[in-house]
Scaffold this motif. Sequence first.
Motif, PDB file in Angstrom:
ATOM      1  N   PRO A   1     112.821 -69.257  -3.947  1.00 43.29           N
ATOM      2  CA  PRO A   1     112.347 -70.630  -3.729  1.00 43.29           C
ATOM      3  C   PRO A   1     110.850 -70.692  -3.477  1.00 43.29           C
ATOM      4  CG  PRO A   1     114.408 -70.291  -2.570  1.00 43.29           C
ATOM      5  CD  PRO A   1     113.990 -68.948  -3.096  1.00 43.29           C
ATOM      6  N   GLU A   2     110.318 -69.706  -2.747  1.00 44.87           N
ATOM      7  CA  GLU A   2     108.888 -69.711  -2.462  1.00 44.87           C
ATOM      8  C   GLU A   2     108.077 -69.484  -3.737  1.00 44.87           C
ATOM      9  OE1 GLU A   2     105.288 -70.018  -0.581  1.00 44.87           O
ATOM     10  OE2 GLU A   2     107.295 -70.630   0.093  1.00 44.87           O
ATOM     11  N   GLU A   3     108.544 -68.582  -4.617  1.00 46.98           N
ATOM     12  CA  GLU A   3     107.856 -68.358  -5.889  1.00 46.98           C
ATOM     13  C   GLU A   3     107.912 -69.605  -6.757  1.00 46.98           C
ATOM     14  OE1 GLU A   3     108.362 -63.608  -6.862  1.00 46.98           O
ATOM     15  OE2 GLU A   3     110.146 -64.892  -6.976  1.00 46.98           O
ATOM     16  N   THR A   4     109.033 -70.302  -6.720  1.00 50.44           N
ATOM     17  CA  THR A   4     109.169 -71.552  -7.478  1.00 50.44           C
ATOM     18  C   THR A   4     108.175 -72.588  -6.970  1.00 50.44           C
ATOM     19  OG1 THR A   4     111.521 -71.120  -7.832  1.00 50.44           O
ATOM     20  CG2 THR A   4     110.768 -73.381  -8.163  1.00 50.44           C
ATOM     21  N   ARG A   5     108.067 -72.704  -5.645  1.00 51.58           N
ATOM     22  CA  ARG A   5     107.133 -73.673  -5.052  1.00 51.58           C
ATOM     23  C   ARG A   5     105.691 -73.336  -5.421  1.00 51.58           C
ATOM     24  NH1 ARG A   5     103.746 -74.720  -1.170  1.00 51.58           N
ATOM     25  NH2 ARG A   5     103.670 -72.522  -0.558  1.00 51.58           N
ATOM     26  N   GLU A   6     105.336 -72.063  -5.306  1.00 49.52           N
ATOM     27  CA  GLU A   6     103.964 -71.639  -5.635  1.00 49.52           C
ATOM     28  C   GLU A   6     103.656 -71.894  -7.107  1.00 49.52           C
ATOM     29  OE1 GLU A   6     103.608 -67.578  -4.514  1.00 49.52           O
ATOM     30  OE2 GLU A   6     103.583 -67.991  -2.341  1.00 49.52           O
ATOM     31  N   PHE A   7     104.642 -71.622  -7.959  1.00 50.78           N
ATOM     32  CA  PHE A   7     104.457 -71.853  -9.391  1.00 50.78           C
ATOM     33  C   PHE A   7     104.167 -73.329  -9.660  1.00 50.78           C
ATOM     34  CE2 PHE A   7     106.595 -73.455 -13.224  1.00 50.78           C
ATOM     35  CZ  PHE A   7     105.884 -72.786 -14.209  1.00 50.78           C
ATOM     36  N   PHE A   8     104.969 -74.206  -9.082  1.00 55.10           N
ATOM     37  CA  PHE A   8     104.818 -75.638  -9.365  1.00 55.10           C
ATOM     38  C   PHE A   8     103.485 -76.165  -8.850  1.00 55.10           C
ATOM     39  CE2 PHE A   8     105.349 -80.116  -8.121  1.00 55.10           C
ATOM     40  CZ  PHE A   8     105.669 -80.659  -9.354  1.00 55.10           C
TER      41      PHE A   8
ATOM     42  N   ASP B   1     108.725 -83.678 -11.108  1.00 59.23           N
ATOM     43  CA  ASP B   1     108.728 -83.963  -9.676  1.00 59.23           C
ATOM     44  C   ASP B   1     109.442 -82.800  -8.978  1.00 59.23           C
ATOM     45  OD1 ASP B   1     110.359 -85.069  -7.218  1.00 59.23           O
ATOM     46  OD2 ASP B   1     108.662 -86.437  -7.480  1.00 59.23           O
ATOM     47  N   TYR B   2     108.809 -82.207  -7.972  1.00 60.29           N
ATOM     48  CA  TYR B   2     109.332 -80.979  -7.363  1.00 60.29           C
ATOM     49  C   TYR B   2     110.738 -81.161  -6.798  1.00 60.29           C
ATOM     50  CZ  TYR B   2     109.625 -76.762  -4.500  1.00 60.29           C
ATOM     51  OH  TYR B   2     110.032 -75.575  -3.949  1.00 60.29           O
ATOM     52  N   SER B   3     110.975 -82.248  -6.103  1.00 60.97           N
ATOM     53  CA  SER B   3     112.285 -82.445  -5.468  1.00 60.97           C
ATOM     54  C   SER B   3     113.345 -82.865  -6.479  1.00 60.97           C
ATOM     55  CB  SER B   3     112.192 -83.486  -4.353  1.00 60.97           C
ATOM     56  OG  SER B   3     111.711 -84.721  -4.864  1.00 60.97           O
ATOM     57  N   LYS B   4     113.003 -83.747  -7.418  1.00 64.95           N
ATOM     58  CA  LYS B   4     113.989 -84.253  -8.377  1.00 64.95           C
ATOM     59  C   LYS B   4     114.286 -83.259  -9.497  1.00 64.95           C
ATOM     60  CE  LYS B   4     112.775 -89.112  -7.712  1.00 64.95           C
ATOM     61  NZ  LYS B   4     112.211 -90.332  -8.362  1.00 64.95           N
ATOM     62  N   ASP B   5     113.307 -82.434  -9.838  1.00 66.13           N
ATOM     63  CA  ASP B   5     113.450 -81.539 -11.000  1.00 66.13           C
ATOM     64  C   ASP B   5     113.401 -80.075 -10.598  1.00 66.13           C
ATOM     65  OD1 ASP B   5     113.370 -83.715 -12.994  1.00 66.13           O
ATOM     66  OD2 ASP B   5     111.289 -83.938 -12.320  1.00 66.13           O
ATOM     67  N   TYR B   6     113.840 -79.765  -9.385  1.00 66.78           N
ATOM     68  CA  TYR B   6     113.709 -78.407  -8.867  1.00 66.78           C
ATOM     69  C   TYR B   6     114.326 -77.365  -9.803  1.00 66.78           C
ATOM     70  CZ  TYR B   6     114.138 -74.271  -5.938  1.00 66.78           C
ATOM     71  OH  TYR B   6     114.066 -72.988  -5.459  1.00 66.78           O
ATOM     72  N   GLU B   7     115.538 -77.633 -10.303  1.00 67.12           N
ATOM     73  CA  GLU B   7     116.217 -76.640 -11.135  1.00 67.12           C
ATOM     74  C   GLU B   7     115.444 -76.357 -12.417  1.00 67.12           C
ATOM     75  OE1 GLU B   7     118.709 -74.692 -10.400  1.00 67.12           O
ATOM     76  OE2 GLU B   7     118.829 -75.614  -8.415  1.00 67.12           O
ATOM     77  N   LYS B   8     114.883 -77.393 -13.032  1.00 67.50           N
ATOM     78  CA  LYS B   8     114.098 -77.195 -14.257  1.00 67.50           C
ATOM     79  C   LYS B   8     112.814 -76.426 -13.956  1.00 67.50           C
ATOM     80  CE  LYS B   8     115.590 -81.122 -17.072  1.00 67.50           C
ATOM     81  NZ  LYS B   8     116.683 -81.571 -16.185  1.00 67.50           N
ATOM     82  N   ILE B   9     112.180 -76.765 -12.839  1.00 63.98           N
ATOM     83  CA  ILE B   9     110.949 -76.072 -12.443  1.00 63.98           C
ATOM     84  C   ILE B   9     111.254 -74.607 -12.140  1.00 63.98           C
ATOM     85  CG2 ILE B   9     109.144 -75.961 -10.687  1.00 63.98           C
ATOM     86  CD1 ILE B   9     109.582 -79.089 -10.457  1.00 63.98           C
ATOM     87  N   LYS B  10     112.369 -74.374 -11.477  1.00 61.28           N
ATOM     88  CA  LYS B  10     112.781 -73.000 -11.176  1.00 61.28           C
ATOM     89  C   LYS B  10     112.985 -72.220 -12.466  1.00 61.28           C
ATOM     90  CE  LYS B  10     116.448 -70.379  -8.872  1.00 61.28           C
ATOM     91  NZ  LYS B  10     117.745 -70.470  -8.140  1.00 61.28           N
TER      92      LYS B  10
ATOM     93  N   GLU C   1     117.248 -58.507 -16.920  1.00 61.01           N
ATOM     94  CA  GLU C   1     118.488 -58.879 -16.242  1.00 61.01           C
ATOM     95  C   GLU C   1     118.366 -58.888 -14.718  1.00 61.01           C
ATOM     96  OE1 GLU C   1     121.565 -56.170 -17.340  1.00 61.01           O
ATOM     97  OE2 GLU C   1     120.547 -54.382 -16.558  1.00 61.01           O
ATOM     98  N   ASP C   2     117.467 -58.097 -14.176  1.00 58.75           N
ATOM     99  CA  ASP C   2     117.317 -58.036 -12.722  1.00 58.75           C
ATOM    100  C   ASP C   2     116.162 -58.888 -12.204  1.00 58.75           C
ATOM    101  OD1 ASP C   2     119.481 -56.285 -12.438  1.00 58.75           O
ATOM    102  OD2 ASP C   2     118.216 -54.541 -12.838  1.00 58.75           O
ATOM    103  N   VAL C   3     115.505 -59.610 -13.105  1.00 58.46           N
ATOM    104  CA  VAL C   3     114.385 -60.459 -12.672  1.00 58.46           C
ATOM    105  C   VAL C   3     114.943 -61.713 -12.007  1.00 58.46           C
ATOM    106  CG1 VAL C   3     112.382 -61.791 -13.414  1.00 58.46           C
ATOM    107  CG2 VAL C   3     112.902 -59.603 -14.513  1.00 58.46           C
ATOM    108  N   GLU C   4     114.511 -61.975 -10.786  1.00 56.12           N
ATOM    109  CA  GLU C   4     114.964 -63.159 -10.043  1.00 56.12           C
ATOM    110  C   GLU C   4     113.753 -63.930  -9.543  1.00 56.12           C
ATOM    111  OE1 GLU C   4     117.468 -61.607  -6.994  1.00 56.12           O
ATOM    112  OE2 GLU C   4     119.205 -61.348  -8.333  1.00 56.12           O
ATOM    113  N   ILE C   5     113.987 -65.175  -9.174  1.00 58.31           N
ATOM    114  CA  ILE C   5     112.907 -66.019  -8.667  1.00 58.31           C
ATOM    115  C   ILE C   5     113.321 -66.595  -7.325  1.00 58.31           C
ATOM    116  CG2 ILE C   5     113.651 -68.176  -9.763  1.00 58.31           C
ATOM    117  CD1 ILE C   5     110.049 -66.963  -9.866  1.00 58.31           C
TER     118      ILE C   5
END
Length: 483
Positions: A187-194, A431-440, A181-185
């Motif tokens: 933007p930088e972690e999302t970018r590195e992941f993608f 696509d990182y910009s178009k699908d950001y929410e799904k990638i996150k 429940e306290d695990v968060e992500i």
Amino acid sequence: MKHIKILITNVITLVVCVGQLLAQEVVVPDSTGVAKSTTETLNSITKKDTVKAPFKRYKAEGVTAVVGDYVVLDTDIDKGYIELQSQGISIENVSRCQLLGKLLEDKLYAHHAKQDSIVVSDAEINAQIDQQLDYMISELGDADKVAKYYRKNNIAELKSELFEVNKTIKLASEMQRKVVEDVEITPEETREFFFSIPEDERPIFSAEVEVAQIVIEPEVTKEARDAVIERLREIRADIVDNGASFATKAVLYSKDGTAQKGGLIEGVTRTSPLAKEFKDKAFSLLEGEVSEPFETEFGFHILYIDKVRGQEVDVRHIILFPEVTQITIDKAKDEIEAIREKIVNGEVTFAEAARNSSDEKETRNNGGQLVNPVTGDTRFDLTKMDPALSAYVYNLKKGEVSKVYSDRDYTGKSSFKILTLTNRYEEHRADYSKDYEKIKELALKEKQIEAIKEWQDKKVKETYINVNEDYHDCEFSSNWLNQ
């Protein structure tokens, strides 16, 4: 492709582990009794077990493992295969070791849920069991057949077993939720992941659509409303003045799924997903009182307070729906046909027509735009869309308006609808910009997997676990054997 295969495997693992967190209740294998010969089932599957060497079958009702306060029986694994088959899931590549591993995980979570004082309401579990039994009875015909199918002497015996199983499942689910429940992500972690995924291995997202609709419902006349209110008053008078049974009246006259249970809804709280008017009425009456007729968005009710338990009440209700005439049905159809013609002719936009004319409160102020109840956004994956809706939009082009069609809700109330496609997104590589929410979301799932793995590794070491030697050759993903 190796990276993306690992990602997909991890996401699948999380779906199993996180349960309700992903808006889907995890169904574990040992949730029902044995439905047919376990010997026959075992003969067809043990040869596929992923163990280093064959093992002899343990005695019936033998203890396979102990996890903290919980025991796993050998027959629980047998039941697991039956449960998977009853859900239409292939068991061809599912080994006994895999099922045992899943059972051990569930017991570990449930054990520590108790240790952490996580409380699960008995009323909530009973309501869930009632839904399960309703479904079983609808499939098999009657309660006796259900009990016989699951090799129980009666439905009460089956219900008792289901209670223990469902409570364990719920405890495990709540513990799993607490772990992540306290695990968060970030933007930088999302970018590195993608960008850690090679370009040619990035996930492919299915075709999606955004849909808007206009709904016109046949008018309910004052005469029809008055008639249904008067009928409810007559039923209430027979109960209050003559001592008639509310439950019997509900069975005879109520028009929703609770009728077969005498209108019973257990464990109603202020936060229950029920109409506000319904909850307000439930908490304004004393135990044993019967309400006057009242209206919600679903129909007209009378309500009886069966039992008060602190902040929870068990209620019984009878719901009736006003009848609509053919004249009002024809009028509604003519109205939506005229609306469609104006949209097609360019006299008004679909969004304007929805705001001005649609009878659907939830969507009209947003131009009729539908929201995906699973994801919370406006996109619908065409491969996962409700088939009834998909059939009308699958071949629509962006901006095109569907033909008028009729629809019925669960109450049997009819309405007329038109749909339009406000956007279409073809199948494409992420696509990182178009699908950001799904990638996150994928990045968050991977981080949750790590949190779950760390928690499980820690708790396995802290918890008393003993696995029968017949399963010591299993290659478990966790260290259940404390090796």
